[in-house]
Design a protein around this motif. Structure first.
Motif, PDB file in Angstrom:
ATOM      1  N   ARG A  99      71.281 -37.041  23.918  1.00  0.00           N
ATOM      2  CA  ARG A  99      69.964 -37.463  23.224  1.00  0.00           C
ATOM      3  C   ARG A  99      68.788 -37.150  24.343  1.00  0.00           C
ATOM      4  O   ARG A  99      68.850 -37.634  25.342  1.00  0.00           O
ATOM      5  CB  ARG A  99      70.124 -39.064  23.136  1.00  0.00           C
ATOM      6  CG  ARG A  99      71.474 -39.513  22.148  1.00  0.00           C
ATOM      7  CD  ARG A  99      71.659 -40.698  22.222  1.00  0.00           C
ATOM      8  NE  ARG A  99      72.766 -41.252  21.571  1.00  0.00           N
ATOM      9  CZ  ARG A  99      74.111 -41.177  21.966  1.00  0.00           C
ATOM     10  NH1 ARG A  99      74.112 -40.744  23.360  1.00  0.00           N
ATOM     11  NH2 ARG A  99      75.147 -41.550  21.428  1.00  0.00           N
ATOM     12  N   LEU A 100      67.707 -36.728  23.553  1.00  0.00           N
ATOM     13  CA  LEU A 100      66.435 -36.259  24.307  1.00  0.00           C
ATOM     14  C   LEU A 100      65.399 -37.586  23.814  1.00  0.00           C
ATOM     15  O   LEU A 100      65.319 -38.176  22.960  1.00  0.00           O
ATOM     16  CB  LEU A 100      65.762 -35.200  23.469  1.00  0.00           C
ATOM     17  CG  LEU A 100      66.780 -33.934  24.144  1.00  0.00           C
ATOM     18  CD1 LEU A 100      66.220 -32.621  23.142  1.00  0.00           C
ATOM     19  CD2 LEU A 100      66.752 -33.748  25.552  1.00  0.00           C
ATOM     20  N   ASN A 101      64.357 -37.642  24.858  1.00  0.00           N
ATOM     21  CA  ASN A 101      63.612 -38.638  24.672  1.00  0.00           C
ATOM     22  C   ASN A 101      62.095 -38.328  25.267  1.00  0.00           C
ATOM     23  O   ASN A 101      62.028 -38.213  26.380  1.00  0.00           O
ATOM     24  CB  ASN A 101      63.728 -40.306  25.358  1.00  0.00           C
ATOM     25  CG  ASN A 101      62.821 -41.163  25.536  1.00  0.00           C
ATOM     26  OD1 ASN A 101      61.784 -40.719  25.119  1.00  0.00           O
ATOM     27  ND2 ASN A 101      63.293 -42.232  25.326  1.00  0.00           N
ATOM     28  N   HIS A 102      61.376 -37.695  24.431  1.00  0.00           N
ATOM     29  CA  HIS A 102      60.130 -37.299  24.757  1.00  0.00           C
ATOM     30  C   HIS A 102      58.934 -38.418  24.846  1.00  0.00           C
ATOM     31  O   HIS A 102      58.619 -38.666  23.630  1.00  0.00           O
ATOM     32  CB  HIS A 102      59.490 -36.107  24.152  1.00  0.00           C
ATOM     33  CG  HIS A 102      60.272 -34.929  24.323  1.00  0.00           C
ATOM     34  ND1 HIS A 102      60.635 -34.307  25.280  1.00  0.00           N
ATOM     35  CD2 HIS A 102      61.228 -34.393  23.410  1.00  0.00           C
ATOM     36  CE1 HIS A 102      61.639 -33.360  25.111  1.00  0.00           C
ATOM     37  NE2 HIS A 102      61.933 -33.336  23.982  1.00  0.00           N
ATOM     38  N   ASN A 249      67.341 -22.112  11.810  1.00  0.00           N
ATOM     39  CA  ASN A 249      67.506 -23.557  12.327  1.00  0.00           C
ATOM     40  C   ASN A 249      67.423 -23.693  13.864  1.00  0.00           C
ATOM     41  O   ASN A 249      66.872 -24.598  14.407  1.00  0.00           O
ATOM     42  CB  ASN A 249      68.550 -24.206  11.755  1.00  0.00           C
ATOM     43  CG  ASN A 249      68.761 -24.534  10.386  1.00  0.00           C
ATOM     44  OD1 ASN A 249      67.843 -24.457   9.899  1.00  0.00           O
ATOM     45  ND2 ASN A 249      69.874 -24.575   9.878  1.00  0.00           N
ATOM     46  N   LEU A 250      67.793 -22.711  14.444  1.00  0.00           N
ATOM     47  CA  LEU A 250      67.712 -22.636  15.863  1.00  0.00           C
ATOM     48  C   LEU A 250      66.123 -22.592  16.239  1.00  0.00           C
ATOM     49  O   LEU A 250      65.470 -23.356  16.967  1.00  0.00           O
ATOM     50  CB  LEU A 250      68.156 -21.286  16.508  1.00  0.00           C
ATOM     51  CG  LEU A 250      68.094 -21.068  18.141  1.00  0.00           C
ATOM     52  CD1 LEU A 250      68.548 -22.286  18.720  1.00  0.00           C
ATOM     53  CD2 LEU A 250      68.737 -19.769  18.484  1.00  0.00           C
ATOM     54  N   ALA A 251      65.295 -21.719  15.493  1.00  0.00           N
ATOM     55  CA  ALA A 251      64.042 -21.712  15.805  1.00  0.00           C
ATOM     56  C   ALA A 251      63.293 -23.208  15.444  1.00  0.00           C
ATOM     57  O   ALA A 251      62.419 -23.657  16.117  1.00  0.00           O
ATOM     58  CB  ALA A 251      63.203 -20.491  14.855  1.00  0.00           C
ATOM     59  N   LYS A 252      63.670 -23.765  14.420  1.00  0.00           N
ATOM     60  CA  LYS A 252      63.115 -25.022  13.953  1.00  0.00           C
ATOM     61  C   LYS A 252      63.433 -26.069  15.371  1.00  0.00           C
ATOM     62  O   LYS A 252      62.565 -26.815  15.685  1.00  0.00           O
ATOM     63  CB  LYS A 252      63.735 -25.588  12.840  1.00  0.00           C
ATOM     64  CG  LYS A 252      63.296 -24.651  11.436  1.00  0.00           C
ATOM     65  CD  LYS A 252      64.019 -25.422  10.414  1.00  0.00           C
ATOM     66  CE  LYS A 252      63.625 -24.885   9.003  1.00  0.00           C
ATOM     67  NZ  LYS A 252      64.413 -25.526   7.980  1.00  0.00           N
ATOM     68  N   TYR A 253      64.379 -25.991  15.675  1.00  0.00           N
ATOM     69  CA  TYR A 253      64.814 -26.868  16.858  1.00  0.00           C
ATOM     70  C   TYR A 253      64.112 -26.591  18.034  1.00  0.00           C
ATOM     71  O   TYR A 253      63.627 -27.665  18.580  1.00  0.00           O
ATOM     72  CB  TYR A 253      66.527 -26.696  17.169  1.00  0.00           C
ATOM     73  CG  TYR A 253      66.716 -26.955  18.772  1.00  0.00           C
ATOM     74  CD1 TYR A 253      67.025 -28.447  18.915  1.00  0.00           C
ATOM     75  CD2 TYR A 253      66.936 -25.874  19.601  1.00  0.00           C
ATOM     76  CE1 TYR A 253      67.565 -28.807  20.315  1.00  0.00           C
ATOM     77  CE2 TYR A 253      67.372 -26.416  20.873  1.00  0.00           C
ATOM     78  CZ  TYR A 253      67.361 -27.985  21.142  1.00  0.00           C
ATOM     79  OH  TYR A 253      67.946 -27.910  22.504  1.00  0.00           O
ATOM     80  N   LEU A 254      63.821 -25.309  18.466  1.00  0.00           N
ATOM     81  CA  LEU A 254      62.977 -25.087  19.503  1.00  0.00           C
ATOM     82  C   LEU A 254      61.460 -25.160  19.314  1.00  0.00           C
ATOM     83  O   LEU A 254      60.979 -25.863  20.206  1.00  0.00           O
ATOM     84  CB  LEU A 254      63.225 -23.520  19.933  1.00  0.00           C
ATOM     85  CG  LEU A 254      64.580 -23.025  20.213  1.00  0.00           C
ATOM     86  CD1 LEU A 254      64.897 -21.617  20.382  1.00  0.00           C
ATOM     87  CD2 LEU A 254      64.737 -23.309  21.633  1.00  0.00           C
ATOM     88  N   ILE A 255      60.972 -25.199  18.247  1.00  0.00           N
ATOM     89  CA  ILE A 255      59.590 -25.417  17.674  1.00  0.00           C
ATOM     90  C   ILE A 255      59.484 -27.110  17.884  1.00  0.00           C
ATOM     91  O   ILE A 255      58.301 -27.322  18.783  1.00  0.00           O
ATOM     92  CB  ILE A 255      59.327 -25.083  16.451  1.00  0.00           C
ATOM     93  CG1 ILE A 255      59.114 -23.486  16.555  1.00  0.00           C
ATOM     94  CG2 ILE A 255      57.812 -25.722  16.163  1.00  0.00           C
ATOM     95  CD1 ILE A 255      59.104 -23.055  14.912  1.00  0.00           C
ATOM     96  N   ARG A 257      61.182 -29.029  19.830  1.00  0.00           N
ATOM     97  CA  ARG A 257      61.141 -29.586  21.219  1.00  0.00           C
ATOM     98  C   ARG A 257      60.447 -29.005  22.129  1.00  0.00           C
ATOM     99  O   ARG A 257      60.015 -29.792  23.081  1.00  0.00           O
ATOM    100  CB  ARG A 257      63.063 -28.811  21.828  1.00  0.00           C
ATOM    101  CG  ARG A 257      63.197 -29.093  22.940  1.00  0.00           C
ATOM    102  CD  ARG A 257      64.519 -29.022  23.568  1.00  0.00           C
ATOM    103  NE  ARG A 257      64.719 -29.716  24.815  1.00  0.00           N
ATOM    104  CZ  ARG A 257      65.859 -29.699  25.573  1.00  0.00           C
ATOM    105  NH1 ARG A 257      66.986 -29.212  24.862  1.00  0.00           N
ATOM    106  NH2 ARG A 257      66.035 -30.125  26.840  1.00  0.00           N
ATOM    107  N   TYR A 258      59.807 -27.922  22.018  1.00  0.00           N
ATOM    108  CA  TYR A 258      59.042 -27.193  23.102  1.00  0.00           C
ATOM    109  C   TYR A 258      57.549 -27.161  22.645  1.00  0.00           C
ATOM    110  O   TYR A 258      56.587 -26.961  23.654  1.00  0.00           O
ATOM    111  CB  TYR A 258      59.345 -25.843  23.453  1.00  0.00           C
ATOM    112  CG  TYR A 258      60.809 -25.955  23.943  1.00  0.00           C
ATOM    113  CD1 TYR A 258      60.918 -26.263  25.571  1.00  0.00           C
ATOM    114  CD2 TYR A 258      61.972 -25.575  23.591  1.00  0.00           C
ATOM    115  CE1 TYR A 258      62.340 -26.306  26.285  1.00  0.00           C
ATOM    116  CE2 TYR A 258      63.309 -25.584  24.234  1.00  0.00           C
ATOM    117  CZ  TYR A 258      63.266 -26.289  25.427  1.00  0.00           C
ATOM    118  OH  TYR A 258      64.363 -26.172  26.070  1.00  0.00           O
TER     119      TYR A 258
END
Length: 338
Positions: A99-102, A249-255, A257-258
């Motif tokens: 799990r990520l928490n920003h 979908n990989l691109a969506k995840y990266l957008i 997140r970063y």
């Protein structure tokens, strides 16, 4: 504060002993001070075993791997600590992963990271759906530039919309994302910029594109820190980039997140190139795409030095100039379905 929770967040459940991988492998485990104190006071053979594997590294409590695995991992793939004491006895990093928490102080975004195979499956096969918003007390005074964050939030939504548009080949979509990243950087820098026109931008991309070579990209990644021989082996077995719905979908995840991380240094464009370089790489390696993306995340996302090396190379390396990246997207537009 507002907490944004993606629709897929609560669908994640650890596969435990059924997991094809294990998060108890390859990474030393950082133990938070509260848990370290609990382990120090734990009686019996389990307490003695934990303490025998716990030591300080740069003043931080660490459980060091033994033969590449956490010494608390049982032969059935389960954790001795959790099996005997329950999940609440795990250290913070083990409780949280993947799990990520920003936390930005006045808002927070939750997510999953792809270095867990089950999280990778969810992120790449079921990434969409309405986010859940809920209220919580502010965690602190936000120290970011509010004007910059406003620009980043708006441009992130535009980038996600661009990548989600299925009306053109994905190679063209990714080429447009590179030019949109340049446009968004100008807005972040406070420049006046005309509205982004995808058709005009695509003509510009075709004009700028020069032959891009995959082999130098792979050689660059071979020079980074490598955690597993499986990753080294994959980097030796490339094929021309094949951009599929999973690449989207990989691109969506990266957008997701970063993109907002650029509020820390106002350097959005290098992150856009990091996103696209990652999509090229994962789309160019043999094997199951989800397995490859999971391994990429373990090797790259979970190694801050590797991430920094790619961000630096996005500007400094002749391998990752804009014209060559565009060439890899526009000269090999092999789209496929999954």
């Amino acid at each position: 504060m507002k907490i944004r929770e993606p629709a897929y967040y609560r669908s994640f459940h650890c596969l435990a002993g059924s997991c094809p991988d294990t998060c108890c492998q390859a990474w030393d485990i950082q133990v938070d001070p509260d848990t370290a104190a609990r382990y120090a006071a734990l009686s019996g053979p389990l307490g003695e075993e934990i303490r025998s594997n716990l030591h300080l590294e740069d003043g931080e409590p660490i459980i060091t791997l033994r033969d590449g695995f956490c010494p608390m991992l049982r032969s059935d793939g389960l954790c001795k600590v959790q099996a005997n004491l329950g999940e609440e006895a795990l250290c913070q990093v083990c409780r949280d992963f993947p799990r990520l928490n920003h936390d930005y102080g006045d808002f927070m975004e939750l997510g999953l990271e792809m270095s867990c195979p089950e999280a990778a499956r969810i992120l790449l096969t079921d990434p969409d759906g309405p986010d859940v918003l809920r209220d919580a007390p502010d965690s602190g005074e936000p120290d970011y530039d509010h004007e910059a964050m406003t620009v980043l939030k708006a441009t992130r939504e535009a980038a996600l919309s661009l990548v989600s548009d299925e009306s053109r080949p994905l190679g063209e979509t990714f080429a447009l994302l590179l030019l949109y990243g340049c446009h968004a950087q100008a807005l972040l820098d406070g420049e006046e910029a005309p509205d982004f026109d995808p058709e005009d931008a695509l003509e510009t991309a075709r004009t700028l594109a020069k032959p891009g070579q995959l082999r130098p990209v792979l050689d660059f990644f071979l020079e980074l820190d490598i955690l597993t021989e499986s990753w080294r082996d994959l980097l030796g077995r490339p094929h021309p980039p094949v951009f599929s719905p999973l690449s989207r979908n990989l691109a969506k995840y990266l957008i997701r997140r970063y993109w907002l991380q650029a509020v820390s240094d106002y350097d959005l464009y290098c992150r856009v190139k990091f996103i696209l370089i990652s999509c090229i790489l994962v789309s160019s390696l043999e094997g199951d795409f989800i397995d490859t993306a999971h391994l990429w995340s373990k090797e790259i996302e979970n190694d801050a030095d590797n991430v920094d090396a790619i961000l630096d190379a996005a500007y400094e390396s002749h391998i990752f100039t804009d014209d060559k990246i565009l060439g890899l997207f526009l000269e090999n537009p092999q789209d496929s379905t999954v």
